[in-house]
Design an enzyme around this catalytic site. Structure first.
Site, PDB file in Angstrom:
ATOM      1  N   VAL A 122      45.778  46.121  36.790  1.00 30.79           N
ATOM      2  CA  VAL A 122      44.968  45.062  37.385  1.00 30.79           C
ATOM      3  C   VAL A 122      43.969  45.739  38.317  1.00 30.79           C
ATOM      4  CG1 VAL A 122      46.648  43.196  37.203  1.00 30.79           C
ATOM      5  CG2 VAL A 122      46.749  44.725  39.166  1.00 30.79           C
ATOM      6  N   SER A 123      42.835  45.088  38.536  1.00 25.92           N
ATOM      7  CA  SER A 123      41.752  45.736  39.265  1.00 25.92           C
ATOM      8  C   SER A 123      42.019  45.861  40.756  1.00 25.92           C
ATOM      9  CB  SER A 123      40.437  44.976  39.035  1.00 25.92           C
ATOM     10  OG  SER A 123      40.084  45.016  37.666  1.00 25.92           O
ATOM     11  N   THR A 124      42.703  44.902  41.348  1.00 24.30           N
ATOM     12  CA  THR A 124      42.963  44.950  42.786  1.00 24.30           C
ATOM     13  C   THR A 124      44.424  44.627  43.059  1.00 24.30           C
ATOM     14  OG1 THR A 124      42.495  42.595  43.182  1.00 24.30           O
ATOM     15  CG2 THR A 124      40.615  44.108  43.191  1.00 24.30           C
TER      16      THR A 124
END
Length: 209
Positions: free
Chosen positions: A9-11
């Protein structure tokens, strides 16, 4: 043989639950799932780097979607090819790609061939555009911000051994631009060189004794 899963996931605020559920349903043990919190465009992802380095012959790496693993199609194909060379298989749940089966291996190679074809076509189009520009005598690259006076002054000061910082402050240009002029990397170099060849009558810089 160990089945490994990779999720990204990106963050840290994003939830990887959907990916984890899909990996668990595909038969991957929770203890063998690695999760990264990083942008897909990052070259280095700590969890993935460690996972790829530890995979052994006969292992299977499973992801929820192809874009979880590769930064781009070419990067994805390179990673999977490298895994294949080490005897590691690859599965993507959403795209139904599975190199453990003959059909899956064929499909992945088709995807790789299409990607290679597109890269070659892009290269060919670029070469054709450059050739057309040269044939019509169009200038390539962005217009230079350097005028004739500055160009001549840079050449003369550089020939006299002046540092780029001094040349930059004298000409009012940045050191980066001065460096590009000295290295011949500005778009208007040919035009300026032609002017210099026919007109060097104006002494623009004299080295101090």
């Amino acid at each position: 043989m160990t089945q490994w899963g990779y999720a990204r996931v990106s963050t840290v605020d994003q939830d990887a639950a959907l990916q984890l559920d899909a990996l668990l349903a595909a038969g991957v043990d929770r203890a063998h799932i690695v999760v990264d919190h990083a942008s897909g465009t990052k070259e280095s992802r700590p969890g993935l780097d460690e996972l790829l380095g530890g995979l052994e012959t006969g292992d299977v790496l499973t992801v929820w979607k192809l874009d979880r693993l590769g930064r781009s199609l070419s990067h994805l194909i390179r990673v999977v090819d490298e895994l294949g060379d080490r005897g590691v298989e690859f599965r993507s749940i959403t795209e139904a790609l599975d190199t453990t089966t003959p059909v899956g291996r064929l499909l992945f190679h088709v995807v790789g061939a299409v990607a290679q074809f597109e890269r070659e076509m892009t290269t060919e189009r670029t070469r054709a555009a450059l050739a057309a520009a040269r044939a019509s005598d169009r200038r390539l690259g962005r217009p230079s911000r350097v005028n004739r006076h500055q160009y001549l002054l840079i050449q003369q000061m550089a020939a006299a051994g002046e540092p780029q910082g001094v040349i930059a402050s004298t000409t009012g240009l940045s050191r980066a631009v001065v460096g590009r002029v000295i290295r011949g990397e500005i778009a208007s170099r040919a035009r300026f060189d032609e002017l210099i060849e026919h007109d060097m009558s104006l002494p623009m810089y004299e080295e101090c004794p």
